[in-house]
Design a protein around this motif. Sequence first.
Motif, PDB file in Angstrom:
ATOM      1  N   ASP A   1      -6.009  -6.131  -0.277  1.00 26.62           N
ATOM      2  CA  ASP A   1      -4.985  -6.843   0.529  1.00 26.62           C
ATOM      3  C   ASP A   1      -3.662  -7.158  -0.677  1.00 26.62           C
ATOM      4  O   ASP A   1      -2.718  -6.978  -0.351  1.00 26.62           O
TER       5      ASP A   1
ATOM      6  N   ALA B   1       3.556  -2.668  -2.572  1.00 25.79           N
ATOM      7  CA  ALA B   1       4.603  -2.672  -1.559  1.00 25.79           C
ATOM      8  C   ALA B   1       5.827  -3.315  -2.141  1.00 25.79           C
ATOM      9  O   ALA B   1       7.056  -2.764  -1.739  1.00 25.79           O
TER      10      ALA B   1
ATOM     11  N   GLY C   1       0.738   3.172   2.078  1.00 27.58           N
ATOM     12  CA  GLY C   1       1.306   1.999   2.956  1.00 27.58           C
ATOM     13  C   GLY C   1       1.012   1.774   4.141  1.00 27.58           C
ATOM     14  O   GLY C   1       0.127   2.457   4.697  1.00 27.58           O
ATOM     15  N   ALA C   2       1.668   0.561   4.453  1.00 25.41           N
ATOM     16  CA  ALA C   2       1.237  -0.125   5.721  1.00 25.41           C
ATOM     17  C   ALA C   2       1.486   0.858   6.977  1.00 25.41           C
ATOM     18  O   ALA C   2       0.783   0.804   7.950  1.00 25.41           O
ATOM     19  N   ASP C   3       2.504   1.515   6.921  1.00 27.47           N
ATOM     20  CA  ASP C   3       2.706   2.677   7.864  1.00 27.47           C
ATOM     21  C   ASP C   3       1.819   3.479   8.509  1.00 27.47           C
ATOM     22  O   ASP C   3       1.730   4.185   9.353  1.00 27.47           O
TER      23      ASP C   3
ATOM     24  N   ASP D   1       7.636   0.097  -1.552  1.00 29.14           N
ATOM     25  CA  ASP D   1       7.753   0.170   0.075  1.00 29.14           C
ATOM     26  C   ASP D   1       9.470   0.095   0.190  1.00 29.14           C
ATOM     27  O   ASP D   1      10.074  -0.913  -0.159  1.00 29.14           O
TER      28      ASP D   1
ATOM     29  N   ASP E   1      -2.238  -4.231  -2.237  1.00 31.75           N
ATOM     30  CA  ASP E   1      -1.305  -3.692  -1.535  1.00 31.75           C
ATOM     31  C   ASP E   1       0.186  -4.470  -1.325  1.00 31.75           C
ATOM     32  O   ASP E   1       1.076  -3.771  -1.204  1.00 31.75           O
ATOM     33  N   GLN E   2       0.215  -5.726  -1.483  1.00 27.94           N
ATOM     34  CA  GLN E   2       1.385  -6.396  -1.516  1.00 27.94           C
ATOM     35  C   GLN E   2       1.953  -6.240  -2.613  1.00 27.94           C
ATOM     36  O   GLN E   2       3.149  -6.003  -2.827  1.00 27.94           O
TER      37      GLN E   2
ATOM     38  N   ARG F   1      -5.030   4.365   2.522  1.00 33.65           N
ATOM     39  CA  ARG F   1      -4.100   3.191   2.919  1.00 33.65           C
ATOM     40  C   ARG F   1      -3.308   2.657   1.708  1.00 33.65           C
ATOM     41  O   ARG F   1      -1.866   2.458   2.059  1.00 33.65           O
TER      42      ARG F   1
ATOM     43  N   SER G   1      -1.368   2.912   8.852  1.00 32.59           N
ATOM     44  CA  SER G   1      -2.990   2.457   9.370  1.00 32.59           C
ATOM     45  C   SER G   1      -3.044   3.143  10.516  1.00 32.59           C
ATOM     46  O   SER G   1      -4.299   3.611  10.743  1.00 32.59           O
TER      47      SER G   1
END
Length: 392
Positions: A37, A44, A15-17, A48, A40-41, A11, A19
């Motif tokens: 998290d 991204a 990236g977020a897409d 991203d 991830d930020q 994940r 999930s």
Amino acid sequence: MEQAKRIARWRLILGADSSAMLEQLSQQPCQLTAEQDLMDQALAALYDNTGGGGLGQGGGKGPSSPQITKWLGDVRSLFDQEIVTIIQKDAIENKGLKQLIFEPEILQQLEPDINLASTIMMLKDHIPKRSKESVRQFIGKIVDEINKLLAEDIRRAVTAALNKKQHSPIPSAAAIDYKYTINRNLKNYNPELKTIIPERFYFFDRANRTNNWTVIVDIDQSGSMGESVIYSSIMSCILASMNAIKTRIVAFDTEIIDLTEKSDDPVDLLFGIQLGGGTDINKSVAYCQQFIENPSKTLFFLISDLEEGGNRAGLLQRIEDMKSSGVTVISLLAIADGGKPYYDTQMAQRISAMGVPCFACTPALLPQLLELAFKGYDLKAFEKSFEKKVGL
């Protein structure tokens, strides 16, 4: 549990897409911890490209420095130093953040990295006044790290090879080395008195006067030479600090800069180099030839990618003449991308065919190379041994 960790890693990578896809494949929720998290930020913000990420850009006014500063802080606290270096480089190269490396608060947070130092050197003419001291401090960190790596071993290697000093600590008016004293003190010229006020005098040790060694380091400062320029400049300064040898430091592209008088301060020397531009190696070698006083006691290092934009035939002839006269000529090829050699293969082959060692020596092997050169050992054998070791 292990599957949940693997899903979380994928994940973070995708990236977020990703999930929904990961949850469908694994048949379980895709959940990140609080720390993941934050990771991830941070990732991204840089990687991203869907519009949701970003490093504070907006309104057409460029990135927001406070947001960048927070992002750098998060990155440094969440990832290992090796990963931090990669992320910094990607941010600067891919997100148009080059101007931000000149913000003092950001420079203070950047991990020392030789590739980033090369970028700063290429942009140094555009450094705003408020950032100059921060830039010097950042370059100083790189210098300190390389000094720790090389200085002690280089001094030990040279001392072991020569076991003598060129200059004597005993003052004697009759034994002053006027030429060397003047060259090393040019920066102390007093325009009001119209004279040089030396900080230090250099005296020949008469017992060893006929055994003086000269090292000439001729450094290509064209745009592809960033990493090699930094290593070779610091090596030159270490050599220049040793009284047992005379060191001349020259940098060139299509023009020539004699940086010998800046050798007392490696940071000053690096700021005297202007990365970028074309290449006229032949012109620079011609300039260096004037400093050869005793060919059999001279080491000449040509540090270049050998992409000659000047007279190729003239360059080859000068190298042949120097070698024939007794000079120990060594061609160190450009190092880029973390140690990979980058050079003109045809020119390297022609120089090597003259019996001149021509290879991309890693910084860790420089002390050994210097010791062998001063002792007069067969450097072509060292070249072959090195190439066999690294699989070239």
